[in-house]
Write a protein that holds these residues in place. Structure first.
Motif, PDB file in Angstrom:
ATOM      1  N   GLU A  88      39.954  65.355  62.614  1.00 49.80           N
ATOM      2  CA  GLU A  88      40.262  64.539  63.800  1.00 49.80           C
ATOM      3  C   GLU A  88      41.221  63.388  63.503  1.00 49.80           C
ATOM      4  N   ASP A  89      41.572  63.190  62.240  1.00 48.69           N
ATOM      5  CA  ASP A  89      42.599  62.211  61.894  1.00 48.69           C
ATOM      6  C   ASP A  89      44.002  62.790  62.046  1.00 48.69           C
ATOM      7  N   THR A  90      44.085  64.080  62.332  1.00 49.86           N
ATOM      8  CA  THR A  90      45.385  64.714  62.532  1.00 49.86           C
ATOM      9  C   THR A  90      46.104  64.064  63.709  1.00 49.86           C
ATOM     10  N   ALA A  91      47.313  63.584  63.440  1.00 50.04           N
ATOM     11  CA  ALA A  91      48.074  62.868  64.456  1.00 50.04           C
ATOM     12  C   ALA A  91      49.441  62.502  63.898  1.00 50.04           C
ATOM     13  N   VAL A  92      50.302  62.035  64.770  1.00 39.87           N
ATOM     14  CA  VAL A  92      51.527  61.374  64.340  1.00 39.87           C
ATOM     15  C   VAL A  92      51.189  59.893  64.195  1.00 39.87           C
ATOM     16  N   TYR A  93      51.517  59.357  63.036  1.00 37.82           N
ATOM     17  CA  TYR A  93      51.209  57.961  62.740  1.00 37.82           C
ATOM     18  C   TYR A  93      52.486  57.135  62.876  1.00 37.82           C
ATOM     19  N   TYR A  94      52.383  56.053  63.631  1.00 38.17           N
ATOM     20  CA  TYR A  94      53.526  55.202  63.929  1.00 38.17           C
ATOM     21  C   TYR A  94      53.328  53.803  63.348  1.00 38.17           C
ATOM     22  N   CYS A  95      54.429  53.247  62.887  1.00 37.53           N
ATOM     23  CA  CYS A  95      54.459  51.858  62.461  1.00 37.53           C
ATOM     24  C   CYS A  95      55.071  51.016  63.584  1.00 37.53           C
ATOM     25  N   ASN A  96      54.516  49.830  63.772  1.00 42.14           N
ATOM     26  CA  ASN A  96      54.995  48.901  64.788  1.00 42.14           C
ATOM     27  C   ASN A  96      55.047  47.518  64.153  1.00 42.14           C
ATOM     28  N   ALA A  97      56.084  46.749  64.443  1.00 40.69           N
ATOM     29  CA  ALA A  97      56.206  45.450  63.771  1.00 40.69           C
ATOM     30  C   ALA A  97      56.860  44.399  64.650  1.00 40.69           C
ATOM     31  N   ASP A  98      56.414  43.173  64.467  1.00 43.82           N
ATOM     32  CA  ASP A  98      57.068  42.002  65.049  1.00 43.82           C
ATOM     33  C   ASP A  98      57.953  41.401  63.969  1.00 43.82           C
ATOM     34  N   LEU A  99      59.257  41.569  64.129  1.00 46.67           N
ATOM     35  CA  LEU A  99      60.213  41.135  63.115  1.00 46.67           C
ATOM     36  C   LEU A  99      61.092  40.022  63.654  1.00 46.67           C
ATOM     37  N   ARG A 100      61.513  39.171  62.752  1.00 45.69           N
ATOM     38  CA  ARG A 100      62.440  38.089  63.126  1.00 45.69           C
ATOM     39  C   ARG A 100      63.763  38.302  62.405  1.00 45.69           C
ATOM     40  N   THR A 101      64.838  38.353  63.187  1.00 45.28           N
ATOM     41  CA  THR A 101      66.174  38.412  62.599  1.00 45.28           C
ATOM     42  C   THR A 101      66.718  37.008  62.387  1.00 45.28           C
ATOM     43  N   MET A 102      66.149  36.056  63.091  1.00 44.41           N
ATOM     44  CA  MET A 102      66.406  34.631  62.908  1.00 44.41           C
ATOM     45  C   MET A 102      65.075  33.922  63.129  1.00 44.41           C
ATOM     46  N   PRO A 103      64.936  32.692  62.679  1.00 42.49           N
ATOM     47  CA  PRO A 103      63.631  32.014  62.810  1.00 42.49           C
ATOM     48  C   PRO A 103      63.081  31.972  64.232  1.00 42.49           C
ATOM     49  N   THR A 104      63.973  31.923  65.224  1.00 40.56           N
ATOM     50  CA  THR A 104      63.510  31.774  66.606  1.00 40.56           C
ATOM     51  C   THR A 104      63.597  33.060  67.415  1.00 40.56           C
ATOM     52  N   ILE A 105      63.982  34.155  66.775  1.00 39.91           N
ATOM     53  CA  ILE A 105      64.136  35.411  67.515  1.00 39.91           C
ATOM     54  C   ILE A 105      63.172  36.442  66.960  1.00 39.91           C
ATOM     55  N   LYS A 106      62.162  36.796  67.770  1.00 40.47           N
ATOM     56  CA  LYS A 106      61.155  37.798  67.383  1.00 40.47           C
ATOM     57  C   LYS A 106      61.262  39.005  68.299  1.00 40.47           C
ATOM     58  N   THR A 107      61.305  40.175  67.686  1.00 37.14           N
ATOM     59  CA  THR A 107      61.450  41.425  68.430  1.00 37.14           C
ATOM     60  C   THR A 107      60.433  42.427  67.920  1.00 37.14           C
ATOM     61  N   ASN A 108      59.919  43.240  68.842  1.00 40.93           N
ATOM     62  CA  ASN A 108      58.965  44.286  68.471  1.00 40.93           C
ATOM     63  C   ASN A 108      59.693  45.605  68.256  1.00 40.93           C
ATOM     64  N   TYR A 109      59.377  46.276  67.171  1.00 41.36           N
ATOM     65  CA  TYR A 109      60.029  47.543  66.830  1.00 41.36           C
ATOM     66  C   TYR A 109      58.990  48.629  66.578  1.00 41.36           C
ATOM     67  N   TRP A 110      59.415  49.868  66.837  1.00 36.98           N
ATOM     68  CA  TRP A 110      58.609  51.051  66.538  1.00 36.98           C
ATOM     69  C   TRP A 110      59.376  51.957  65.574  1.00 36.98           C
ATOM     70  N   GLY A 111      58.624  52.593  64.685  1.00 42.52           N
ATOM     71  CA  GLY A 111      59.208  53.649  63.882  1.00 42.52           C
ATOM     72  C   GLY A 111      59.141  54.972  64.627  1.00 42.52           C
ATOM     73  N   ALA A 112      59.739  56.003  64.037  1.00 44.69           N
ATOM     74  CA  ALA A 112      59.783  57.320  64.673  1.00 44.69           C
ATOM     75  C   ALA A 112      58.511  58.121  64.442  1.00 44.69           C
ATOM     76  N   GLY A 113      57.684  57.697  63.489  1.00 39.74           N
ATOM     77  CA  GLY A 113      56.416  58.364  63.236  1.00 39.74           C
ATOM     78  C   GLY A 113      56.472  59.347  62.088  1.00 39.74           C
ATOM     79  N   THR A 114      55.307  59.600  61.505  1.00 43.80           N
ATOM     80  CA  THR A 114      55.170  60.602  60.455  1.00 43.80           C
ATOM     81  C   THR A 114      53.904  61.405  60.738  1.00 43.80           C
ATOM     82  N   LEU A 115      53.994  62.721  60.580  1.00 47.58           N
ATOM     83  CA  LEU A 115      52.897  63.608  60.951  1.00 47.58           C
ATOM     84  C   LEU A 115      51.908  63.745  59.803  1.00 47.58           C
ATOM     85  N   VAL A 116      50.641  63.562  60.124  1.00 48.81           N
ATOM     86  CA  VAL A 116      49.547  63.803  59.183  1.00 48.81           C
ATOM     87  C   VAL A 116      48.698  64.941  59.753  1.00 48.81           C
TER      88      VAL A 116
END
Length: 120
Positions: A88-116
């Motif tokens: 039941e752990d079978t799934a596509v696993y995704y990474c998600n992150a709150d990253l800053r390209t500058m101290p005052t700019i935060k953006t949320n990003y998603w990866g494309a996923g990896t299959l388990v």
């Protein structure tokens, strides 16, 4: 350009282990939090766990005691260590992150996923 790339997925037998990696690359000043989600066929995306830049972690009850999130040795990398895997752990696993390209700019990003896939 900022990218999140997951790796480490694959086929594993029930009871086995896998370690997934999530690497953020590009013009990154810092990151606030990185998270793991998964989506099984026919199901909604599910939160697995998270880690903040100060090392605070959180895990969903469904995987607590089996999955662990940690910071990687390389900068801007986190791991998802998965033990005692079940079908039941079978799934596509995704990474998600709150990253800053500058101290005052935060953006949320998603990866494309990896299959388990957990199967005998």
């Amino acid at each position: 350009q900022v990218q999140l790339v997951e790796s480490g997925g694959g086929l594993v037998q029930p009871g086995g282990s896998l370690r997934l990696s999530c690497a953020a690359s590009g013009n990154i000043f810092s990151w606030d939090a990185m998270r793991w989600y998964r989506q099984a066929p026919g199901k909604e995306r599910e939160f697995i766990g998270s880690i903040t830049s100060d090392g605070t972690t959180d895990c969903a009850d469904s995987v607590k005691g089996r999955f662990t999130i940690s910071r990687g040795n390389a900068k801007n990398t986190v791991y998802l260590q998965m033990n005692s895997l079940k079908p039941e752990d079978t799934a596509v696993y995704y990474c998600n992150a709150d990253l800053r390209t500058m101290p005052t700019i935060k953006t949320n990003y998603w990866g494309a996923g990896t299959l388990v896939t957990v199967s005998s």
